[in-house]
Design an enzyme around this catalytic site. Structure first.
Site, PDB file in Angstrom:
ATOM      1  N   ASP A 162       0.778  -1.243   0.000  1.00  0.00           N
ATOM      2  CA  ASP A 162       0.000   0.000   0.000  1.00  0.00           C
ATOM      3  C   ASP A 162       0.811   1.296   0.000  1.00  0.00           C
ATOM      4  O   ASP A 162       0.587   2.168  -0.807  1.00  0.00           O
ATOM      5  CB  ASP A 162      -0.949   0.026   1.204  1.00  0.00           C
ATOM      6  CG  ASP A 162      -1.870  -1.184   1.253  1.00  0.00           C
ATOM      7  OD1 ASP A 162      -1.693  -2.112   0.441  1.00  0.00           O
ATOM      8  OD2 ASP A 162      -2.781  -1.196   2.100  1.00  0.00           O
ATOM      9  N   GLU A 392       1.344  -9.401  11.447  1.00  0.00           N
ATOM     10  CA  GLU A 392       1.113  -9.024  10.045  1.00  0.00           C
ATOM     11  C   GLU A 392       2.439  -8.812   9.319  1.00  0.00           C
ATOM     12  O   GLU A 392       2.616  -9.255   8.192  1.00  0.00           O
ATOM     13  CB  GLU A 392       0.270  -7.738  10.019  1.00  0.00           C
ATOM     14  CG  GLU A 392      -0.151  -7.283   8.637  1.00  0.00           C
ATOM     15  CD  GLU A 392      -0.992  -6.002   8.679  1.00  0.00           C
ATOM     16  OE1 GLU A 392      -1.140  -5.407   9.757  1.00  0.00           O
ATOM     17  OE2 GLU A 392      -1.496  -5.608   7.614  1.00  0.00           O
TER      18      GLU A 392
HETATM   19  C1  GLC Z   1      -3.005  -4.348   3.601  1.00  0.00           C
HETATM   20  C2  GLC Z   1      -1.845  -4.933   2.813  1.00  0.00           C
HETATM   21  C3  GLC Z   1      -2.379  -5.818   1.718  1.00  0.00           C
HETATM   22  C4  GLC Z   1      -3.293  -6.865   2.307  1.00  0.00           C
HETATM   23  C5  GLC Z   1      -4.372  -6.256   3.228  1.00  0.00           C
HETATM   24  C6  GLC Z   1      -5.101  -7.311   4.027  1.00  0.00           C
HETATM   25  O1  GLC Z   1      -3.795  -3.518   2.818  1.00  0.00           O
HETATM   26  O2  GLC Z   1      -1.014  -3.932   2.297  1.00  0.00           O
HETATM   27  O3  GLC Z   1      -1.335  -6.415   0.991  1.00  0.00           O
HETATM   28  O4  GLC Z   1      -3.893  -7.604   1.309  1.00  0.00           O
HETATM   29  O5  GLC Z   1      -3.782  -5.372   4.137  1.00  0.00           O
HETATM   30  O6  GLC Z   1      -4.230  -8.100   4.766  1.00  0.00           O
END
Ligand code: GLC
Length: 421
Positions: A162, A392
């Site tokens: 992101d 995460e």
């Molecule tokens: C964030 C991450 C993305 C992922 C999402 C859900 O947006 O950057 O890669 O898919 O979270 O985990």
């Protein structure tokens, strides 16, 4: 290990809302696209049928034009922003209006290779082939309107990385007028210094507003969007997935699909080489609005190895970059060059390590003849989980866990890869 295996399975079960898994409760309370695909690899280690359900539930939200959305809002939840009203896609079930890295075909091929229940696996793979093909066709037509062999993304969230530094310059050109007041929910779950900044969110929301006002019609969006980047990461993963889908099409006797895929593969192989930055010895994303390569070296470039798309001389230089990065931090792979002044060990995609990236990149290292690097990434992934748990993402300087806890794809990568012999 047995304890961690058990804990990882408990995370998948705990985040299972019935046929789909949320990335983590609270922070991400819906179904995410590439999360679900990679999470299927974890499910398959103890429940193969459930792994296929994960992919089917995602594909059940596929749009008529072929796009598979990045979020499926199966059930309402107040803990996430922006929700279905902000996206305004008018779909049932509600979805976001953008996509995410197309790793489904790669996962499906892997599920076939590792299957114990061959009859189930073959039947389920065959049944989703047309959907996967339609998604890939959507990418190659609507996101590559000039047929350049490079697809464009219209929102950083499409890349899955992101707030990577790769997007900084292109993001700076995105206006924020009319975004108005809004309340972020992510900061109720995670420290602000581990998340994107407000200036980023203002622009994320402006891009959503643009798509909503354009009715999310795929045809014009590539050209009208305030942000359009040929991301090295998503293009590499699409090429890899095209190869995997072509192999599936051959296996199931779909010659027409295999033929179309061969054409896209050839076009992408040529297109991607234009993203080589000779000065830095790496691949970089291309800003489609300025025509220039971006000014950051991120971990997305290593996915070119996963795509099996790096010619020999370039391969040595790209691997040398990875060697340099891994010498600079005890835990790899950092998401940004540790020598970049913007490197921030705790902030999401501007430094931290992600197990899903390690898994995908390790596969590429093996292909590139560097099993030592693949082993290092696996050992680092294992060490971070053993030290900190199923977070995460992780701080590459000390392996501390960051972002959301009890995270589904981290647990899945443990079960399918990092925690296994
Ligand atoms: C964030 C991450 C993305 C992922 C999402 C859900 O947006 O950057 O890669 O898919 O979270 O985990």
């Amino acid at each position: 290990m047995a304890d961690l295996d058990q804990a990882a399975r408990a995370i998948l079960r705990g985040n299972d809302l019935g046929g789909y898994t949320v990335p983590t409760a609270g922070l991400y309370p819906f179904q995410w696209n590439w999360d679900s695909c990679l999470v299927a690899l974890g499910w398959a280690t103890f429940d193969e049928a459930r792994a296929w359900d994960e992919i089917d539930s995602l594909l059940s939200a596929q749009w008529d034009d072929g796009m598979v959305p990045h979020i499926v809002f199966h059930k309402p939840s107040p803990t996430y922003f922006p929700g279905p009203d902000v996206w305004g896609t008018g779909r049932t079930p509600p979805t976001s209006g953008i996509t995410q890295p197309p790793v489904a075909a790669t996962v499906v091929r892997r599920l076939l290779e590792t299957a114990t229940d061959t009859a189930l696996t073959e039947a389920r793979a065959r049944s989703i082939l047309p959907k996967l093909f339609a998604w890939h066709r959507w990418f190659h037509t609507h996101r590559d309107p000039q047929g350049e062999g490079l697809v464009g993304i219209i929102h950083p969230w499409e890349t899955g990385r992101d707030n990577a530094a790769d997007w900084d310059a292109a993001m700076a050109a995105v206006p924020t007028d009319g975004v108005g007041d809004y309340q972020r929910r992510d900061l109720q779950h995670v420290d602000a210094d581990q998340r994107p900044k407000k200036a980023d969110y203002d622009r994320y929301l402006y891009m959503v507003k643009h798509g909503r006002e354009a009715g999310w019609v795929a045809d014009g969006l590539h050209d009208s969007a305030p942000f359009c980047v040929a991301d090295i990461g998503i293009n590499a993963l699409l090429l890899r997935a095209d190869r995997d889908l072509a192999a599936l099409a051959e296996r199931f006797g779909d010659g027409a699909a295999a033929g179309a895929l061969a054409g896209w593969i050839a076009r992408s192989e040529a297109g991607l080489q234009r993203l080589w930055h000779d000065g830095e010895g790496t691949y970089r994303s291309l800003d489609r609005r300025t025509g220039a390569l971006v000014d950051a070296s991120g971990s997305g470039a290593f996915l070119m190895l996963t795509a099996r798309a790096v010619p020999d001389d370039r391969r040595q230089r790209l691997l040398a970059m990875m060697d340099r990065w891994l010498a600079a931090v005890p835990y790899g792979v950092p998401s940004l060059d540790p020598a970049d002044p913007r490197f921030d060990a705790k902030r999401y995609w501007r430094g931290p390590c992600w197990l899903i990236m390690n898994y995908l990149i390790a596969d590429g290292c093996t292909w590139a003849g560097r099993p030592d690097l693949a082993a290092r990434l696996k050992a680092d992934s294992r060490a971070m989980v053993e030290k900190s748990g199923f977070w995460e993402y992780f701080d590459p300087t000390d392996g501390a866990g960051l972002g959301g806890d009890s995270f589904t794809w981290t647990a899945a990568m443990w079960l399918a890869w990092a925690g296994q012999a």
